[in-house]
Scaffold this active site. Structure first.
Site, PDB file in Angstrom:
ATOM      1  N   ASP A  86       0.873  -1.167   0.000  1.00  0.00           N
ATOM      2  CA  ASP A  86       0.000   0.000   0.000  1.00  0.00           C
ATOM      3  C   ASP A  86       0.918   1.226   0.000  1.00  0.00           C
ATOM      4  OD1 ASP A  86      -2.308   1.654   0.362  1.00  0.00           O
ATOM      5  OD2 ASP A  86      -1.827   1.739   2.508  1.00  0.00           O
ATOM      6  N   ASP A 142      -0.072   5.028   0.959  1.00  0.00           N
ATOM      7  CA  ASP A 142      -0.285   5.967   2.066  1.00  0.00           C
ATOM      8  C   ASP A 142      -0.365   5.222   3.398  1.00  0.00           C
ATOM      9  OD1 ASP A 142      -0.475   8.354   0.390  1.00  0.00           O
ATOM     10  OD2 ASP A 142      -2.360   7.497  -0.310  1.00  0.00           O
TER      11      ASP A 142
HETATM   12 MG   LIG Z   1      -2.928   3.042   3.601  1.00  0.00          MG
END
Ligand SMILES: [Mg+2]
Ligand SMILES: [Zn+2]
Length: 185
Positions: free
Chosen positions: A9, A11
């Site tokens: 992922d 962020d």
């Molecule tokens: Mg995230």
């Protein structure tokens, strides 16, 4: 021969998630992330970023902004001796988006579309791959795609929903703990 992937992922895993990050000056890299990626690369994993970017659909920043930020991030990865990392992103949102982006798509996590597309593009073996995420949606997307192992980075208790193959750690740098890393590589 299919390769094993390290799905990441963005962020909250690559950069600190301060909300709709769209410019280099908003980026603080998460402590330990470069070394985590380096250790997996050294063990033969192909890193791949899979990121929901509804900020595009919401009109907060453009796809051009996103691509410029991604290019800047690549320059930071290569400065750290890492390979360029493919980036898959979903610009959509099912209910809050401007024209063209308003849709229930197959790419927005928890849907597995980005992971499956990366798997086709790069010839990856999902049953030997691993995902690191900080949202339960990341874990659900990985599970739906068939990624066998997931690392959930969270200081909070895991949701009651049971998904097999999930390791919970309190931070990205906790993955570098020798025993933890040995169990994952
Ligand atoms: Mg995230
Ligand atoms: Zn999408």
């Amino acid at each position: 021969m299919p390769g094993k992937a390290l799905f990441l992922d963005r962020d909250g895993i690559i950069n600190v998630d301060t909300g709709y990050v769209s410019k280099p000056q908003q980026v603080t890299f998460v402590a330990g992330i470069f070394e985590v990626i380096a250790r997996f690369v050294a063990a033969g994993y192909t890193p791949v970023i899979v990121t929901n970017q509804s900020g595009i659909g919401r009109g907060m920043y453009t796809e051009t902004d996103f691509h410029q930020l991604s290019e800047w991030m690549q320059s930071q990865f290569t400065r750290q001796g890492l390979p360029a990392i493919p980036v898959y992103y979903c610009p959509h949102h099912p209910t809050e988006a401007i024209a063209g982006y308003l849709q229930s798509c197959a790419c927005r996590k928890p849907e597995p579309g980005m992971i499956l597309q990366a798997t086709r593009d790069h010839g990856l073996a999902l049953d030997e791959s691993l995902l690191i995420g900080d949202s339960w949606r990341d874990i659900q997307a990985a599970d739906a795609a068939g990624v066998s192992r997931k690392v959930f980075v969270s200081t909070q208790a895991k949701p009651a929903q049971t998904i097999s193959g999930v390791l919970q750690v309190g931070s990205v740098s906790a993955i570098l703990d020798a025993d933890t890393l040995a169990g994952l590589l």
